[in-house]
Design a protein around this motif. Sequence first.
Motif, short mmCIF file in Angstrom:
data_model
loop_
_atom_site.label_atom_id
_atom_site.label_comp_id
_atom_site.label_asym_id
_atom_site.label_seq_id
_atom_site.Cartn_x
_atom_site.Cartn_y
_atom_site.Cartn_z
N GLN B 52 -1.66 -4.67 -7.07
CA GLN B 52 -2.21 -4.55 -5.71
C GLN B 52 -1.26 -5.09 -4.65
O GLN B 52 -1.38 -4.76 -3.48
N GLU B 53 -0.33 -5.94 -5.08
CA GLU B 53 0.67 -6.49 -4.17
C GLU B 53 1.40 -5.37 -3.42
O GLU B 53 1.67 -5.48 -2.24
N THR B 54 1.73 -4.31 -4.13
CA THR B 54 2.50 -3.24 -3.49
C THR B 54 1.65 -1.99 -3.26
O THR B 54 1.99 -1.17 -2.43
N ASP B 55 0.57 -1.84 -4.00
CA ASP B 55 -0.22 -0.63 -3.86
C ASP B 55 -1.59 -1.04 -3.32
O ASP B 55 -2.46 -1.45 -4.06
#
Lengths: 750, 61
Positions: B52-55
């Motif tokens: 979830q950090e990047t998406d």
Amino acid sequence: MVQTSGDGAVATSDRPPVAVDDEVLAAERRRWTPVRVAIWVAIALLGGLAWVMLALVRGETVNAVWFVFAAVCTYLIAYRFYSTYIERRVVRPDDRRATPAEYKENGQDYLPMDRRVLYGHHFAAIAGAGPLVGPVLAAQMGYLPGTLWIIVGVILAGAVQDYLVLFFSMRRGGRSLGQMARDELGRVGGTAALLATLTIMIIIVAILALVVVNALGESPWGVFSVAMTIPIALFMGMYLRYWRPGKVSEVSLIGFVLLMAAIVAGGWVAETSWGATLFTLDRTTIAWAIIIYGFVAAVLPVWLLLAPRDYLSTFMKIGTIILLAVAIVIVRPEIAVPAFSEFAGRSDGPVVPGPLFPFLFVTIACGALSGFHALISSGTTPKLVEKERQTRFIGYGGMLMESFVAIMALVAALSIDRGIYFAMNSSAAVTGGTIETAAAFVNSLGLTGVNLTPEMLAQTATNVGEESVVSRTGGAPTLAVGLAMIMQQLIGGSGLMAFWYHFAIMFEALFILTAVDAGTRVARFMLQDSLGNFLPRFRDTSWRAGAWLCTAIMVGGWGAILIMGVTDPLGGINTLFPLFGIANQLLAAIALAVCLAIAARRGNVGALWVIILPLAFATVVTVTASLYKIFSPVPGVGYWAQHAAYRNALERGETSFGNAKNVDAMEAVVRNTFIQGTLSIVFLVLTLIVLITAVLATLRSVRAGGRENTEDPEVPSRIYAPAGLIATPAERELEGQWQRAGLTTSRGAH
Amino acid sequence: MLVRWCRGLVWWVQGVLGEDAYIRYLDHHRRAGHPGPPMTEREFWRARSDRQETDLRGRCC
């Protein structure tokens, strides 16, 4: 629906059909049994009666329940007839084709999700504070303009946009709106769309933050309970990370209980002397706190703050909305606001300035037509859709639900006394900030049936546990008062009014803070991606310095506008809110333009009016509103007229002018109107570029009688699920075949 | 009847909040025939939040 056959080698022919035959579906749609006819006639009659009560009958008051009937019946008819027309003529879904969730399934972001769950998921992602704020401000013009626009707007514009973007993005493997714009409109149009999206996101985050600041300024109770959401979220994050991973509903329930405790405790803390000193903050301080918070939240790990607060906000969102709907139907408040108020025909309204056309249509954006949804309908939701035909239920139906939220917010705002409404929503520059001056100002407006006394304002403030309710602009506090009035009649009586008020403030703040950090992060990724075109290193999202720099740029952008709004001598939100609506609608125009270009490629020219209608309307509204804001000679309406008036006053050596009481304030107005005017021009130019490129692309397609599409290649589907909320007989029969073949597990069997 | 409704509601709320993600992942893992054992529950949730950090799931106004 979940497939349980582990064997990937089973040929499609070994399975039941993956779609109900088109002929059968059409026959089902045309089969008008007497019962069915009776039901639809009843819906039409009830809806018609409700509209007559709202629009034609002019009594002293109108009951809120008519708003609910008018809305729900109109939604049902639009969903049943108009959205199926769009499905047949424009969208033309094909259940024999696999969705990205099926052919790209990876067990994580691409995964078929049950349509009913995805509906809730999608709704939670699109609905936030927007539909709660706009209708409140538009209540200035009376109840009918807002009601008409929310209901008619959603069925012809907002839901159409959401549906089409969802479907087109799904056909393209869940591509984002920006990518689709690049594919359809070429480099120039695509770049303009990207830049417009980025600036629009900055302005939207800034104005949402401004709503929170206005709700919390000088409110120790509000500041304490909203501040407590941070430790609560941190605790929930740790809980999920280290103690009980995956126990999401358990931790949400714990969080909810803690949240309620924080609201109750806020009342006690605000009454102590230390609490009052510590948590009574002026608006500028709160604005800075939110800016610092926004930066920290956007660089902290997602699991620590963002994800847990997101769970909490989803939980609260669905619960509160159901609670409010039930309360309105049970309490059935009488509404004394006229259908058209004195300000419907004028352009000097104290809440939002400008004439009804176009400003009603930009004041209510979310709930009727919200361009921001295009960012959710592309990207996130399309990767989870199980079957193509479900997009109507999720896209069109999801937006209808948001519209219903807007109607309920409108009803809540309308149910409070009109005098109090204007005292709360007019800027401090005109109300003077005290109960006496505010009452005098409201009475001087010459509104029929309004006779506001300072005691009424003092009593309202005491009831909701606030120091004062005068000039609590931004919509959130008004909605909170309305909601508290309605809820206390259902649960708790007047003793609980202060609790309900702060409950409402809390849940609006919760949505907005979630939107602020999610918005900052999304904008940061967009910026990193764009900068990556020139400096490839920015593309690497794990590069800390790059991420921090881009976050700082984004926070700086919205932070500057926020501070400008908070310190604006003319009353920030009243001048900035139109910009929010214009930005949101311009994004809608961009999304619809991209949809038009895509639909034209498919060659069905005869049905393009479905897109052209809302696109033309959104374009006319936003362009007119932008032109007013840029060129209107009336200082209250035009940013540049205001700019020139204050600059000239300064040049003449005056030390106070209009609502600005000293030179500093006058200079602030000159600066702020310059920024607002420039933003208006930037939005307008970018959108016109996108529109022109889209129209050119459409004409090229129409002349060629359709062009090669930009969809992902077709993959045959191997799963089945019904399309709508309730399965039709043919769908149930096919679902049964799949269950008997042991290829699906029924709902809840996990 | 009431029990079925309540169970349905719990199923729906958990689905909307994403609580069933691990079960759905296991199911996917089995059907897709990936080699090797699936992630444990703890590993799965850790991997999910790291992703979830990047998406990021968008949130609207």
